[in-house]
Design a protein around this motif. Structure first.
Motif, PDB file in Angstrom:
ATOM      1  N   PRO A 197       0.683  -1.222   0.021  1.00 31.45           N
ATOM      2  CA  PRO A 197       0.112   0.038   0.011  1.00 31.45           C
ATOM      3  C   PRO A 197       0.888   1.413   0.004  1.00 31.45           C
ATOM      4  O   PRO A 197       1.081   2.066   1.081  1.00 31.45           O
ATOM      5  N   TRP A 198       1.431   1.699  -1.176  1.00 30.38           N
ATOM      6  CA  TRP A 198       2.386   2.533  -1.186  1.00 30.38           C
ATOM      7  C   TRP A 198       1.737   4.142  -0.916  1.00 30.38           C
ATOM      8  O   TRP A 198       2.453   5.000  -0.309  1.00 30.38           O
ATOM      9  N   SER A 199       0.586   4.267  -1.110  1.00 27.34           N
ATOM     10  CA  SER A 199       0.011   5.610  -0.786  1.00 27.34           C
ATOM     11  C   SER A 199      -0.390   5.708   0.788  1.00 27.34           C
ATOM     12  O   SER A 199      -0.345   6.949   1.060  1.00 27.34           O
ATOM     13  N   THR A 200      -0.404   4.872   1.461  1.00 26.97           N
ATOM     14  CA  THR A 200      -0.747   4.928   2.878  1.00 26.97           C
ATOM     15  C   THR A 200       0.578   4.587   3.933  1.00 26.97           C
ATOM     16  O   THR A 200       0.346   4.626   4.981  1.00 26.97           O
ATOM     17  N   SER A 201       1.513   4.086   3.406  1.00 26.18           N
ATOM     18  CA  SER A 201       2.660   3.499   4.120  1.00 26.18           C
ATOM     19  C   SER A 201       3.823   4.457   3.957  1.00 26.18           C
ATOM     20  O   SER A 201       4.158   5.135   2.858  1.00 26.18           O
ATOM     21  N   SER A 202       4.792   4.816   4.954  1.00 24.53           N
ATOM     22  CA  SER A 202       5.710   5.456   4.959  1.00 24.53           C
ATOM     23  C   SER A 202       6.797   5.009   4.129  1.00 24.53           C
ATOM     24  O   SER A 202       6.951   3.539   4.437  1.00 24.53           O
TER      25      SER A 202
END
Length: 144
Positions: free
Chosen positions: A134-139
């Motif tokens: 989940p690239w958009s929600t993980s740092s």
């Protein structure tokens, strides 16, 4: 505690991605060389990191699922479905591929076939993991 687990999960993700790349490159580069102890150790480290990440991820999943008030809406909500169904299932499949790729070293086949099979399984696992992170929600950096 949950933040620490998320940071560990994130850190291990990067370690897995690096180890996958190293394993893939090493196996393809050494196609005409014997399947050596170094290949087995790299595969073992990859498998250990993947399994630890799976356990940490299942722990996070359990905590998040227990905190969810209405579990009946998971499949109808795209974000919840990804978090509780699609991501975990895809990662389990990727970890199974990694485990099978590591197990290729034990097969009684030629070294060329060992390198090809391991590299192919690791490559499929890498692609699956890259798609399902989940690239958009993980740092990008653990702890940030």
């Amino acid at each position: 505690m949950l933040k620490g687990l998320l940071d560990l999960h994130n850190l291990l993700r990067w370690l897995i991605l690096i180890l996958l790349l190293v394993n893939i490159i090493k196996n393809y580069a050494d196609l005409k060389k014997p399947f050596a102890k170094a290949h087995k150790k790299l595969g073992l480290w990859l498998m250990i990191c993947a399994h630890i990440t799976l356990l940490v991820g299942l722990g996070i999943l359990a905590v998040d699922l227990s905190a969810l008030a209405d579990k009946s809406g998971i499949m109808s909500n795209e974000a919840l479905r990804f978090k509780f169904v699609e991501h975990p299932v895809a990662m389990i499949i990727a970890i199974v591929l990694i485990t099978i790729g590591k197990g290729v070293a034990k097969k009684d086949i030629s070294d060329l076939k060992k390198h090809r099979k391991a590299a192919t399984l690791f490559l499929i696992a890498l692609i699956l993991i890259l798609i399902m992170i989940p690239w958009s929600t993980s740092s990008l950096v653990p702890g940030m």
